[in-house]
Design a protein around this motif. Structure first.
Motif, PDB file in Angstrom:
ATOM      1  N   LEU A 172       0.603  -1.345   0.391  1.00 18.38           N
ATOM      2  CA  LEU A 172       0.243  -0.168   0.310  1.00 18.38           C
ATOM      3  C   LEU A 172       0.330   1.329  -0.202  1.00 18.38           C
ATOM      4  CD1 LEU A 172      -2.747   0.641   0.038  1.00 18.38           C
ATOM      5  CD2 LEU A 172      -3.031   1.053   3.036  1.00 18.38           C
ATOM      6  N   HIS A 173       1.120   2.422  -0.742  1.00 13.85           N
ATOM      7  CA  HIS A 173       1.593   3.634  -1.060  1.00 13.85           C
ATOM      8  C   HIS A 173       1.034   4.488  -0.660  1.00 13.85           C
ATOM      9  CE1 HIS A 173       4.837   5.790  -3.035  1.00 13.85           C
ATOM     10  NE2 HIS A 173       3.718   6.330  -3.862  1.00 13.85           N
ATOM     11  N   THR A 174      -0.480   4.532  -1.121  1.00 14.04           N
ATOM     12  CA  THR A 174      -0.888   5.728  -0.619  1.00 14.04           C
ATOM     13  C   THR A 174      -2.303   5.387   0.092  1.00 14.04           C
ATOM     14  OG1 THR A 174      -0.188   7.254  -1.657  1.00 14.04           O
ATOM     15  CG2 THR A 174      -1.843   8.553  -0.791  1.00 14.04           C
ATOM     16  N   SER A 175      -2.697   5.773   1.529  1.00 12.19           N
ATOM     17  CA  SER A 175      -3.366   5.296   1.864  1.00 12.19           C
ATOM     18  C   SER A 175      -5.050   6.268   1.790  1.00 12.19           C
ATOM     19  CB  SER A 175      -4.038   4.440   4.120  1.00 12.19           C
ATOM     20  OG  SER A 175      -3.151   5.534   3.841  1.00 12.19           O
ATOM     21  N   GLY A 176      -6.168   6.076   1.830  1.00  5.87           N
ATOM     22  CA  GLY A 176      -6.947   7.097   2.493  1.00  5.87           C
ATOM     23  C   GLY A 176      -8.523   6.265   2.279  1.00  5.87           C
ATOM     24  N   SER A 177      -9.418   7.183   1.845  1.00  3.77           N
ATOM     25  CA  SER A 177     -10.559   6.188   1.728  1.00  3.77           C
ATOM     26  C   SER A 177     -10.511   5.167   0.625  1.00  3.77           C
ATOM     27  CB  SER A 177     -11.566   7.198   1.598  1.00  3.77           C
ATOM     28  OG  SER A 177     -12.731   6.603   1.318  1.00  3.77           O
ATOM     29  N   CYS A 178     -10.196   4.123   0.306  1.00  2.00           N
ATOM     30  CA  CYS A 178      -9.740   3.216  -0.350  1.00  2.00           C
ATOM     31  C   CYS A 178     -11.688   3.026  -1.600  1.00  2.00           C
ATOM     32  CB  CYS A 178      -9.657   1.344  -0.337  1.00  2.00           C
ATOM     33  SG  CYS A 178      -8.256   2.164   0.116  1.00  2.00           S
ATOM     34  N   MET A 179     -12.817   3.340  -0.693  1.00  2.00           N
ATOM     35  CA  MET A 179     -13.733   2.593  -0.944  1.00  2.00           C
ATOM     36  C   MET A 179     -14.141   3.938  -2.213  1.00  2.00           C
ATOM     37  SD  MET A 179     -16.775   1.191  -0.882  1.00  2.00           S
ATOM     38  CE  MET A 179     -16.630  -0.161   0.327  1.00  2.00           C
ATOM     39  N   LEU A 180     -13.917   5.550  -1.922  1.00  6.35           N
ATOM     40  CA  LEU A 180     -13.678   6.411  -3.281  1.00  6.35           C
ATOM     41  C   LEU A 180     -12.324   6.219  -3.954  1.00  6.35           C
ATOM     42  CD1 LEU A 180     -14.938   9.296  -0.555  1.00  6.35           C
ATOM     43  CD2 LEU A 180     -16.060   7.437  -2.384  1.00  6.35           C
ATOM     44  N   GLY A 181     -11.629   5.087  -4.057  1.00  2.32           N
ATOM     45  CA  GLY A 181     -11.006   5.367  -5.230  1.00  2.32           C
ATOM     46  C   GLY A 181      -9.209   5.617  -4.301  1.00  2.32           C
ATOM     47  N   ARG A 182      -9.142   6.427  -3.602  1.00  2.00           N
ATOM     48  CA  ARG A 182      -8.379   7.154  -3.174  1.00  2.00           C
ATOM     49  C   ARG A 182      -6.823   6.630  -2.554  1.00  2.00           C
ATOM     50  NH1 ARG A 182     -11.753  11.780  -0.538  1.00  2.00           N
ATOM     51  NH2 ARG A 182     -13.021  12.416  -2.096  1.00  2.00           N
ATOM     52  N   CYS A 183      -6.513   5.764  -3.445  1.00  2.00           N
ATOM     53  CA  CYS A 183      -5.461   4.283  -2.819  1.00  2.00           C
ATOM     54  C   CYS A 183      -4.852   4.026  -3.635  1.00  2.00           C
ATOM     55  CB  CYS A 183      -6.527   4.041  -1.580  1.00  2.00           C
ATOM     56  SG  CYS A 183      -6.687   3.396   0.156  1.00  2.00           S
ATOM     57  N   GLN A 184      -3.425   4.080  -3.311  1.00  3.19           N
ATOM     58  CA  GLN A 184      -2.484   3.409  -4.668  1.00  3.19           C
ATOM     59  C   GLN A 184      -1.857   2.782  -3.912  1.00  3.19           C
ATOM     60  OE1 GLN A 184      -0.735   7.115  -5.426  1.00  3.19           O
ATOM     61  NE2 GLN A 184      -1.569   7.517  -7.055  1.00  3.19           N
ATOM     62  N   VAL A 185      -1.280   1.311  -4.808  1.00  4.92           N
ATOM     63  CA  VAL A 185      -0.676   0.610  -4.579  1.00  4.92           C
ATOM     64  C   VAL A 185       0.529   0.096  -4.511  1.00  4.92           C
ATOM     65  CG1 VAL A 185      -2.376  -1.453  -3.641  1.00  4.92           C
ATOM     66  CG2 VAL A 185      -1.426  -1.452  -5.944  1.00  4.92           C
ATOM     67  N   THR A 186       1.700  -0.102  -4.806  1.00  4.93           N
ATOM     68  CA  THR A 186       3.287  -0.152  -5.663  1.00  4.93           C
ATOM     69  C   THR A 186       3.555  -1.750  -5.851  1.00  4.93           C
ATOM     70  OG1 THR A 186       3.891   1.549  -4.407  1.00  4.93           O
ATOM     71  CG2 THR A 186       5.200   0.154  -5.776  1.00  4.93           C
ATOM     72  N   PHE A 187       3.741  -2.235  -7.003  1.00  2.45           N
ATOM     73  CA  PHE A 187       3.589  -4.026  -7.621  1.00  2.45           C
ATOM     74  C   PHE A 187       4.849  -3.656  -8.913  1.00  2.45           C
ATOM     75  CE2 PHE A 187      -0.134  -2.416  -9.325  1.00  2.45           C
ATOM     76  CZ  PHE A 187       0.176  -3.075 -10.894  1.00  2.45           C
ATOM     77  N   GLU A 188       5.311  -5.140  -9.148  1.00  2.37           N
ATOM     78  CA  GLU A 188       6.112  -5.049  -9.827  1.00  2.37           C
ATOM     79  C   GLU A 188       5.069  -5.645 -11.170  1.00  2.37           C
ATOM     80  OE1 GLU A 188       9.330  -4.722 -10.371  1.00  2.37           O
ATOM     81  OE2 GLU A 188       9.688  -3.415  -9.392  1.00  2.37           O
ATOM     82  N   ALA A 189       5.678  -5.047 -11.885  1.00  8.15           N
ATOM     83  CA  ALA A 189       4.712  -5.696 -13.429  1.00  8.15           C
ATOM     84  C   ALA A 189       5.468  -5.584 -14.208  1.00  8.15           C
ATOM     85  CB  ALA A 189       3.821  -4.663 -14.151  1.00  8.15           C
ATOM     86  N   ASN A 190       5.770  -6.386 -15.331  1.00  6.55           N
ATOM     87  CA  ASN A 190       6.626  -6.766 -16.034  1.00  6.55           C
ATOM     88  C   ASN A 190       7.988  -5.697 -16.780  1.00  6.55           C
ATOM     89  OD1 ASN A 190       4.222  -7.714 -17.837  1.00  6.55           O
ATOM     90  ND2 ASN A 190       4.009  -5.620 -18.135  1.00  6.55           N
ATOM     91  N   GLY A 191       8.551  -6.158 -15.361  1.00  4.60           N
ATOM     92  CA  GLY A 191       9.820  -6.117 -14.664  1.00  4.60           C
ATOM     93  C   GLY A 191      10.400  -4.523 -14.087  1.00  4.60           C
ATOM     94  N   ARG A 192       8.957  -3.496 -13.804  1.00  3.79           N
ATOM     95  CA  ARG A 192       9.582  -2.268 -13.993  1.00  3.79           C
ATOM     96  C   ARG A 192       8.886  -1.998 -12.101  1.00  3.79           C
ATOM     97  NH1 ARG A 192       5.713   1.770 -16.001  1.00  3.79           N
ATOM     98  NH2 ARG A 192       3.749   0.503 -17.594  1.00  3.79           N
TER      99      ARG A 192
END
Length: 145
Positions: A39-59
């Protein structure tokens, strides 16, 4: 009476126009790629205000969690599994939400509340009509029913 009917319409519109499409969007990730995320940015996830960090296609990707996601009480740095579409990793869905998540629950709850307020407005209308009709009959008092 009109206020109750208005509330019923608003709740019905919320259910049909917002929450059901959000739940369907979450379900569309069932065949997506799985990846461990933080979890990169927390907030009201129900309203779409959260962000996550992960690896996809080597980046490393910082992706938004869509409207209707759960996990709003999680703190930054919380580990989770997400699903994303290989062609668009900018939007990811928590693996726990792929079944529809909180959006499905809110769609059902707001739909039920809309029905409740609709029935309540009909009952209020019938009650008002009976009161008016009972008062217009000569020789009858409101206590006679």
């Amino acid at each position: 009476m009109l206020v109750l009917f208005g509330i019923a319409l608003l709740l019905g519109a919320l259910s049909v126009l917002v929450m059901l499409p959000a739940a369907q969007h979450l379900r569309s990730f069932q065949s997506g790629e799985r990846a461990p995320a933080t979890l990169h940015t927390s907030g009201s996830c129900m309203l779409g205000r959260c962000q996550v960090t992960f690896e996809a296609n080597g980046r490393t990707v910082v992706a938004d969690l869509p409207v209707g996601s759960s996990g709003g009480k999680s703190s930054v740095g919380t580990r989770m599994i997400v699903r994303y579409q290989a062609d668009d990793p900018q939007v990811a869905v928590r693996d726990d939400d792929v079944g529809g998540g909180g959006a499905a629950v809110l769609a059902v709850m707001s739909g039920a509340a809309a029905l409740f307020f609709l029935v309540l407005s009909v009952v209020a209308r019938v009650f008002a009509m009976r009161q008016r009709r009972g008062a217009s009959v000569p020789g009858r008092t409101p206590q006679d029913g």
